[in-house]
Every structure is written in structure tokens, then in C-alpha cells.
Design an enzyme around this catalytic site. Sequence first.
Site, PDB file in Angstrom:
ATOM      1  N   HIS A 126      -9.446  -0.335  -5.836  1.00 53.57           N
ATOM      2  CA  HIS A 126      -9.797   0.603  -4.763  1.00 53.57           C
ATOM      3  C   HIS A 126     -11.024   0.057  -4.036  1.00 53.57           C
ATOM      4  O   HIS A 126     -11.990  -0.365  -4.671  1.00 53.57           O
ATOM      5  CB  HIS A 126     -10.106   1.981  -5.370  1.00 53.57           C
ATOM      6  CG  HIS A 126     -10.617   2.982  -4.372  1.00 53.57           C
ATOM      7  ND1 HIS A 126     -11.942   3.361  -4.321  1.00 53.57           N
ATOM      8  CD2 HIS A 126      -9.986   3.679  -3.396  1.00 53.57           C
ATOM      9  CE1 HIS A 126     -12.097   4.271  -3.364  1.00 53.57           C
ATOM     10  NE2 HIS A 126     -10.934   4.471  -2.780  1.00 53.57           N
ATOM     11  N   HIS A 135     -16.633   0.019   4.484  1.00 56.39           N
ATOM     12  CA  HIS A 135     -16.256   1.336   3.987  1.00 56.39           C
ATOM     13  C   HIS A 135     -16.662   2.417   4.983  1.00 56.39           C
ATOM     14  O   HIS A 135     -17.691   3.066   4.856  1.00 56.39           O
ATOM     15  CB  HIS A 135     -16.906   1.603   2.628  1.00 56.39           C
ATOM     16  CG  HIS A 135     -16.388   2.854   1.976  1.00 56.39           C
ATOM     17  ND1 HIS A 135     -17.159   3.680   1.210  1.00 56.39           N
ATOM     18  CD2 HIS A 135     -15.157   3.420   2.008  1.00 56.39           C
ATOM     19  CE1 HIS A 135     -16.430   4.693   0.783  1.00 56.39           C
ATOM     20  NE2 HIS A 135     -15.214   4.550   1.254  1.00 56.39           N
TER      21      HIS A 135
END
Length: 597
Positions: free
Chosen positions: A129, A174
Site C-alpha cells: 500500500h 501521497h
Amino acid sequence: MEGKREMGSYKFCLIFTRKFRMTESGPVADVRELFEKYADGEAHMSPEQLQKLMAEEGGERETSLEEAERIVDEVLRRRHHIAKFTRRNLTLDDFNYYLFSTDLNPPIGDQVHQNMDAPLSHYFIYTGHNSYLTGNQLSSNCSDLPIADALRRGVRVVELDLWPRGTDDVCVKHGRTLTKEVKLGKCLDSIKANAFVTSKYPVIITLEDHLTPKLQFKVAKMITQTFGDMLYYHDSESCQEFPSPEELKEKILISTKPPKEYLEANDAKEKDSGEKGKDSDEDVWGKEPEDLISTQSDLEKVTSSVNDLSQDDEERGSCESDTSCQLQAPEYKRLIAIHAGKPKGGLRMALKVDPNKIRRLSLSEQLLEKAVASYGADVIRFTQKNFLRIYPKGTRFNSSNYKPQIGWMSGAQMIAFNMQGYGRALWLMEGMFRANGGCGYVKKPDFLMDAGSNGQGFYPKDNSCPKKTLKVKVLMGDGWLLDFKKTHFDSYSPPDFFVRVGIAGAPVDEVMEKTKIEYDTWTPIWNKEFTFPLAVPELALLRVEVHEHDINEKDDFGGQTCLPVSEIRQGIRAVPLFNRKGVKYSSTRLLMRFEFV
């Protein structure tokens, strides 16, 4: 225990010196008895006798005499440093050395042995992830190095978040956090260089896309130029079965939703009321698996998000129609081998199986728990053909992880983990994918692929009859003095070790036991046996943790491992231990005995 003895000294109160006996490990009683039994009471064991022992005690019926001779020769070479041998047999000490060698006598095999010819959806797949992050989810750097590290550890699914960099370039970062971006090209090059170093089985790149059609076209060109013939093209929207890992060896698969217009609305923060509040930082051990499950109160807060599925950025927003998607970036759409996204409607609609399409659905860890509780059979049926990806809840800012067993028990193939984290949850993930030679693909148990499944057999009741019983005897440990400083655990005395051993898996199977504490020794001998009845041995993991007892503070960390029960080899085995980040120690190991009854 026999062995060479010498004195070790520790400074006490800066003035006095305390002396303790330091021992070199020698054969324990179980090793002596085994040697005497197969050496027929003689002082030496021949290759023929070793071969018989390996077949009868270890269940290694296929072991040849040549393999037994190779082991004998290697032990003699290492212990006696000679190339030619006047004898070709083992003394008791030679035999003990062999048993305590993690490379010669490991607890599990290192070869791919499962059937790799089934459709890809029939396997659990080692999944990362936010694979580009070096640390926490809010302010750590983005880099290609964690991607390379994950692939070399056997991870087969990596995730890249694609964002515009100005008007003409693409970066990986991110979202709208303080994480420092990295160039997409650098990440793609890293994947190409490391994809098949550890495993030849396919690598899946999941893309979280926040791009305009113009930039999607650029990404399609970059991906095509980087991977070339390694890319696998597949129209999963018009097929009934996906190819197998064997057919897809050394192939790169792209998985994302079909292209859509870049909308600022898709950058909105998670609105799920159940996601608020920051997780507390985990210590070196991490939480126990049972503490990684959401409380009933947490799940009740998720109820309101069932209708909109409360997806991560990859799943939020969708095209109004497939036609408009194709008009925007056909080159990008053509790359997609596994289509992601969700149909309109509630959770149950999202789990509906289309006989003519294969797709991937993503759910948060909390929504998975909700789905399993409400629609358990539907989840299992969905995963028999389609792909289900589970991702950490949004408040795991410190890159902690969740309990993977809930997903595995439901057939979810992609349990996406923060590989840069540490703690018990990640140790379970690493343990699961030590199976099948560490290739990153583990065949799902047959009961999860039964077409007639009603979902009732996957969370056995407390009175379920065990299918198998595993007996584990923790004999002794050694090697810490070579991997740690003499004063690492205690400045004034040798360490006080004990071992916690137990099972992670189906709720009815989960348990943890512990040995007694062995005080003031670097080579502790416990000789403690445990018995573990298993209702679902196919998904059980043996947990092993070595603690150094500290009366005033939290126990010090002395090593850990997790082993898939289905892969454990019977007999006395040398079990290597790993540090908290999953790196194997050079010397630290346990001697353990395994028996299935």
C-alpha cells in the site's frame, strides 16, 4: 547440556564485576535420543542412516542418498575445514550442528510447489500500500527505493499515486500531504529493474489516478516505453476467466479504473465519520492481532458509508459512462489489464458477480469487516472470480497495519499493507507469504473456491472439531551473542529470555502460550511442548516471539518469526529469527520440534 564453558564479566555499579558462565550450545536431550536411535547406538551416523532419519522423522520421503551425502559433506567441510574426508559420517556434535543450521535444516521449504496453473483470482497475492512512501503517511519522503525493497521481498502488487506536476509532467506522491514527490519515471524504472529478481511471477501495478486526459496519455506512453513486451494486455471487461500466474510469468499488469476527467472534487478528504481520530503509535511489538479489529462502535460509524462505499482516492468518483472514458484516453485504457472501480448502488451491488466480466473492488479494512458481517457469502463468491483489494483505514498515519486474517478468511486476494511499517500485523503478512517458496502467490484453500459456498464454514464455532493438531516443542535458542552487543539486553547480566508461541488464523484457532523465563544465559534451554488443535489449518500461522524479560519495563525484543502451518516440516528444525522489520538475523535462531497428529 554439554559444551565448552567460559566466564563472562559484567560491570556492576561501575566498581564491581559480576561473572557469569557463558556456554557454547551442545546437544539437548531430544537431539541425543534421535542420534542414538538412528546411529544404532554407535558413535557415528552414516549418510544412509541420515537419509532414513529424514524420511521417517521429517517426512521427507523423497530425500535421496545423494542429498544425505551432500549434507554430511557440507557439515564436515564447515566444522573441520577440510576438502577431503577420511570419514563420511557424523558425530553427535556434527549431527547437532546440522540440526541447528537454518540453511541445511530449515522449518519450511524454499521452492514453489503449489499448482500455479489456476486463474489469478485463485491466489492470495503479496500486496503493498502506498509503495513509494519511506515512512509515515503525512510527511515522509516518496522514493523509488521502498518499491525496489518491497519487490525484492517478494511483494507482487505495488501502488503508485499519480498526480500532476505542473501542467505537463507527472509525479508520485501521497495526495495533498507534506510527503515529498518522486518522479514517475524513476518509480517505473525501479519496478522494471526489481520486478523479477526474487520471483518470476507477475507484478501488478495499481494506479491511483488524479490526472487529466493529456497526462494520462503521457503516462500510457511512459509505461509502454519502459516495460515494452513485459506488459500484459487483457480485456477483463469481456472475459470469464483470468490467465494463471504460470501463464503470466515475467509480465507486468496495470490495474486502475477506466480514465475519467480530472476533478478537484476527487481530492476531497475522506468523509467517513468512522475514520476520524489518529491511531496511537505502535511500540516495537505492535498490537496483538485480536486488538487490530474494529470495535462494534467503530463499525456502527461506518454504516452511513455503505451506500457510497467510502473508497480511497482510487475508488472515489467514476465516469458517467464507459463511452466517455474511452473518448478521453484510449491509449491509457488499453493498458488496463485488471479494471478497478465499483458499480452504482450499495455494498451488496458492488459484490454482485457479472459472469462476463472480471473486475477489482477496493474496500477499507473497516468496510471489509462490515461486509463480512452483513454479506459474508457474497464476499466469498465475489472473490472466487473477481479481485478484492483491502486497504488500511485513513487514520493509520504512522503506517501501521491491520489484521489480515479477516480478508484471507473471506478470499480477498490483495490485502494491501504498509510494507515500510513494522509490528505484529506485518509479521503475520510476512509469515503468510513465506509459503510456496516465497514467490508472492499462495493458492487459496479449496473451501474458499467451492462454488456452493454459503459462507458459513469460514468462521468456525468454538466447538468445531479440529482437522489437525500441531505439537510444537521449543527446545533451545542460540546466536544472540553474535548478533547483539553483550550489554544490549542488560548492562549488568546476561539476558533473561522466554518464548511466546501460538497460532494466528481462524478465531477459534487463535491462542498464545509462553515458556518459562531462563535467567542469565545467552543459550537458553526451555524444553517446553505446546499442543495446538486447528479447525482451519490451511490458514493458520505459527507465531514465535522471543522476549527478554525486564521486570521494570516492557520486554526487550529478541526476535520473531511467523510460519505457515501448512508448510511446516516435521521433526527437529532450526528456526531462523527476524528483527522487527523482517530482516533475518545472521545467527539468532531457535531449535524446535514439530509434529502433526
